[in-house]
Design an enzyme around this catalytic site. Structure first.
Site, PDB file in Angstrom:
ATOM      1  N   ARG A  91       0.826  -1.203   0.000  1.00 26.89           N
ATOM      2  CA  ARG A  91       0.000   0.000   0.000  1.00 26.89           C
ATOM      3  C   ARG A  91       0.865   1.259   0.000  1.00 26.89           C
ATOM      4  O   ARG A  91       0.494   2.277  -0.589  1.00 26.89           O
ATOM      5  CB  ARG A  91      -0.931  -0.032   1.207  1.00 26.89           C
ATOM      6  CG  ARG A  91      -1.758   1.206   1.460  1.00 26.89           C
ATOM      7  CD  ARG A  91      -2.920   1.380   0.498  1.00 26.89           C
ATOM      8  NE  ARG A  91      -4.066   0.559   0.778  1.00 26.89           N
ATOM      9  CZ  ARG A  91      -5.335   0.913   0.516  1.00 26.89           C
ATOM     10  NH1 ARG A  91      -5.604   2.096  -0.020  1.00 26.89           N
ATOM     11  NH2 ARG A  91      -6.332   0.095   0.738  1.00 26.89           N
ATOM     12  N   GLU A 140      -9.707   6.705   6.699  1.00 24.38           N
ATOM     13  CA  GLU A 140      -8.264   6.892   6.547  1.00 24.38           C
ATOM     14  C   GLU A 140      -7.830   8.141   5.776  1.00 24.38           C
ATOM     15  O   GLU A 140      -6.843   8.772   6.150  1.00 24.38           O
ATOM     16  CB  GLU A 140      -7.668   5.648   5.866  1.00 24.38           C
ATOM     17  CG  GLU A 140      -7.744   4.399   6.704  1.00 24.38           C
ATOM     18  CD  GLU A 140      -7.356   3.159   5.911  1.00 24.38           C
ATOM     19  OE1 GLU A 140      -6.489   2.401   6.389  1.00 24.38           O
ATOM     20  OE2 GLU A 140      -7.919   2.946   4.818  1.00 24.38           O
TER      21      GLU A 140
END
Length: 780
Positions: free
Chosen positions: A326, A731
């Protein structure tokens, strides 16, 4: 059947959805009446567990004498890895590299070796300290540098993303620069620590209450350590006192230990480590070291990027593979790289295994990209914001929309978000004033920065992008809702209840939100990756759709009217020319034997990912945002203040603006802590020394920006078919805090008249700021 009575959920505009409603447990949070696991009535005969922890960072276990531990009055049982009935492993990815209890070797300081079960928690903890363990010490290293110096062993396979010819095209760039950035880790510091309570059932059954973001994983792990099938394990989660990713895998250990003892002793067992043990024995955000080379032209437009992202992963793989993946997915931040080569390097260290944390590697990747921009800005003598805008992803057809992982950025609103914030925050005028202030101020220096956010939404493991929900409509018209998402304070339960209330057009007070349990919704994904509402909201809508289809068919037959003349209105149903109160309508449906229960399901469309090839469409859509922060630093001490922050953030069509704004505010402050005050430090013996509030500084209320303006981009609407056209909010706003670090960097750079990039590493503690100021004085 005519589907006209069942509108697309992405276009619902009336009713409880899109309204600011308080969190369903807000009043309980502030009055102390919300029940967490440690507040539940304790079963008769409850015993308490404690961990026996290693005092070495890396060593063979030569001998273990636990006789004094077992002989302590009040101790009922002491067990080790040899007593685990099934597999002595709690790894979340099936790699079998994370023992529940270390048997022959310890690989980090405070690794669990044995467990004590006693009549009270105090007895268990005191007894655990009486163990006599003999070790044979082995070489250890606790940071990235140590790992590289000792061969750079990897805990999981690295990933590479490549497009174009980065290495050869680097030589063709008009200008080039190389650098290194160190990015620190972060402790989750949830208010409710790790905890689990197991209650034995008949035969092989066990029920576990766990503070976890991933009930199904707890179910699987408990099944594995007990050598029983998943259908014998029920996991319940009503709420957590914070999670932030720290309860995605880290609860496995405590639930497994409690379940083993419960089945062995046939008594209920509770494990609750204290804060020091929790911080020492559970994983954190990954530290990163980014080595980069960037090629660009005289205007500051990026031509090529070649970078390696090394990470401190700890002793086992845990989620380090997906986290470091990620990081690469967000190593572009908001910028188009014509030629790019990115490589992850997940390194093994003799520290606790690092794990998921809000942003899941994305913040580290994005922070590295903002360093590239900052370096270029100082190299060409421009405002970093100008370099940011010059390198933004372009509109479709511009030839500047392809990411390093070969996904097209088709929904970019970067220019509008940044442009609106630049104007509303009066960025240009304030920057000029700050430069003038710095010219005349001897000791206090100011800085300002405006940074963007582009964050991809979806689990990068495609299989995790699914969710289920169970909805019951009772005879009195009240509704029972259960789904696979977990509530950790983020308002997921409230949002999904709003979706359901909107679907039936009833007041949200008639929807009962019940604890997440594996006994009702199976095979749930973790509540993570900012996908909780996207997935569970759509699953709940699907369940409501099924029930409404049956109700419409019933009404059409009973009253002999076409489907087009049946509509769900606020707390009533219109059938032809009559309106029936919702409870009366449901009661009539019950007596007509209409099924009033349904299991809903949803899987995210369009996404796919080939990790080996480094190509695909891992994200369903992107969330965007921008923040502008102004700071003041004291060049004599390195201390600083956050004077003002302005934020404009994209959540699509907000399902609940009040909750979403709270999420943006909280994420920013948590991100600010990561980048400024929160510092993890291990000593030469591999011991974590920042393991309590006395040694680890999270932001206080007084640390927030003195002026804090937060707005949602109310004009935004998700181009994809998400629930209510909303976007994720968990997030993405965390990375808004990057503007704080960039503003501090400008303030430091002013000491040398903005001649060179300060290369300020994170966290930018006052000590680091002061050292950077001294370096700038040498340049100036």
């Amino acid at each position: 059947m005519d589907k006209s009575a069942f509108p697309d959920p992405t276009f619902v505009i009336s009713g409880p959805m899109h309204a600011s409603r308080r969190h369903d447990s807000a009043h309980k949070h502030v009055t102390g009446t919300a029940d967490y696991i440690d507040d539940l009535p304790e079963p008769s005969g409850l015993l308490h567990g404690a961990l026996g922890l290693s005092d070495r960072a890396h060593a063979e276990i030569v001998g273990m004498d636990l006789s004094e531990v077992a002989a302590t009055p009040g101790v009922v049982w002491v067990f080790t890895g040899k007593d685990v009935p099934g597999i002595n492993d709690v790894s979340s990815n099936g790699s079998h590299d994370e023992p529940l209890l270390a048997e022959t070797k310890v690989e980090f300081h405070q690794q669990p070796i044995f467990a004590v079960i006693a009549e009270t928690r105090d007895i268990a903890r005191r007894a655990a300290r009486k163990a006599k363990i003999e070790y044979r010490d082995l070489a250890h290293w606790s940071d990235i540098d140590g790992a590289l110096e000792n061969g750079g062993a990897l805990v999981t396979s690295p990933m590479t993303l490549s497009r174009g010819e980065a290495k050869s095209e680097m030589a063709n760039a008009a200008r080039r620069l190389k650098g290194r950035m160190r990015i620190g880790g972060q402790e989750h510091f949830y208010l409710e620590g790790q905890i689990a309570m197991a209650i034995p059932g008949e035969d092989d059954e066990v029920t576990v209450w766990s503070s976890t973001q991933h009930p199904s994983e707890i179910q699987h792990i408990v099944g594995h350590v007990l050598n029983i099938p998943s259908n014998a394990v029920t996991v319940n989660v009503r709420r957590m006192g914070g999670g932030f990713g720290g309860k995605e895998t880290q609860g496995n250990q405590f639930a497994a230990l409690a379940a083993i003892a419960a089945k062995k002793l046939k008594r209920s067992i509770k494990f609750r480590p204290d804060r020091d043990e929790d911080m020492a024995a559970t994983g954190k955000r990954h530290d990163f070291m980014v080595d980069y080379e960037v090629g660009f032209d005289e205007e500051g437009r990026i031509h090529a990027v070649d970078a390696t992202y090394a990470a401190r992963c700890g002793f086992s793989s845990d989620l380090s593979g997906p986290v470091t993946d990620r990081a690469l997915f967000h190593a572009d931040s908001s910028y188009f790289y014509p030629h790019v080569h990115l490589t992850s390097k997940p390194l093994k260290t003799h520290t606790v295994s690092n794990t998921a944390f809000r942003g899941f590697g994305g913040p580290q990747g994005m922070l590295g990209a903002e360093r590239f921009i900052e370096e270029i800005a100082y190299a060409v003598g421009k405002d970093p914001l100008d370099i940011r805008k010059l390198n933004f992803y372009g509109k479709p057809g511009s030839g500047r929309t392809l990411t390093p992982y070969h996904q097209e950025v088709e929904d970019s609103i970067l220019e509008r978000i940044v442009g609106e914030l630049e104007e509303s925050a009066d960025y240009q005028a304030r920057r000029r004033e700050i430069i003038e202030f710095n010219r005349d101020s001897r000791y206090i220096k100011k800085g300002i920065a405006l940074t963007p956010v582009k964050f991809g939404i979806s689990f990068t493991l495609t299989a995790f992008n699914q969710a289920g929900a169970l909805v019951h409509v009772y005879q009195d018209g009240s509704i029972h809702l259960n789904h696979g998402g977990t509530e950790m304070g983020q308002g997921l339960y409230t949002k999904v209840a709003q979706v359901l209330a909107d679907s039936f057009q009833i007041d949200i007070e008639h929807v009962k939100i019940t604890a997440t349990t594996t006994g009702k919704v199976p095979n749930t994904s973790a509540t993570a990756a900012s996908s909780g509402t996207d997935l569970n909201g759509m699953a709940a809508y699907d369940a409501a759709r099924q029930i409404k289809e049956r109700l419409v068919a019933f009404a059409a037959e009973k009253w002999d009217v076409p489907v087009s003349e049946i509509a769900f209105l606020p707390n009533r149903v219109r059938v032809g020319n009559q309106e029936i109160p919702f409870p009366d309508f449901i009661r009539q449906a019950y007596f007509a034997r209409v099924q009033l229960s349904a299991a809903g399901f949803y899987k995210t469309p369009k996404i796919h990912w080939d990790r080996a090839a480094g190509k695909g469409t891992p994200f369903y859509y992107y969330s965007y945002g921008a923040s502008c922060t102004e700071v003041s630093i004291d060049t004599l001490t390195g201390e600083y203040l956050i004077d003002r922050t302005d934020i404009l953030h994209d959540v699509g069509r907000s399902l609940n603006p009040a909750i979403d704004i709270g999420q943006v505010e909280g994420a920013f402050v948590q991100g600010m802590g990561w980048l400024t005050t929160e510092e993890l430090w291990w000593d030469a013996k591999g011991r974590l020394r920042t393991h309590a509030p006395s040694t680890y500084k999270i932001p206080l209320a007084s640390d927030r920006p003195k002026i804090f303006n937060v707005k949602l981009a109310e004009w935004s609407e998700n181009a994809e078919h998400t629930i209510g056209r909303s976007k994720a909010v968990g997030e993405p706003p965390f990375m808004l805090a990057i503007s704080v670090l960039e503003a501090l960097s400008m303030a430091v750079a002013s000491v040398a008249d903005y001649k060179v990039c300060p290369r300020l590493d994170a966290p930018a503690t006052p000590e680091r700021v002061l050292m950077a100021v001294e370096r700038m004085k040498a340049v100036g």
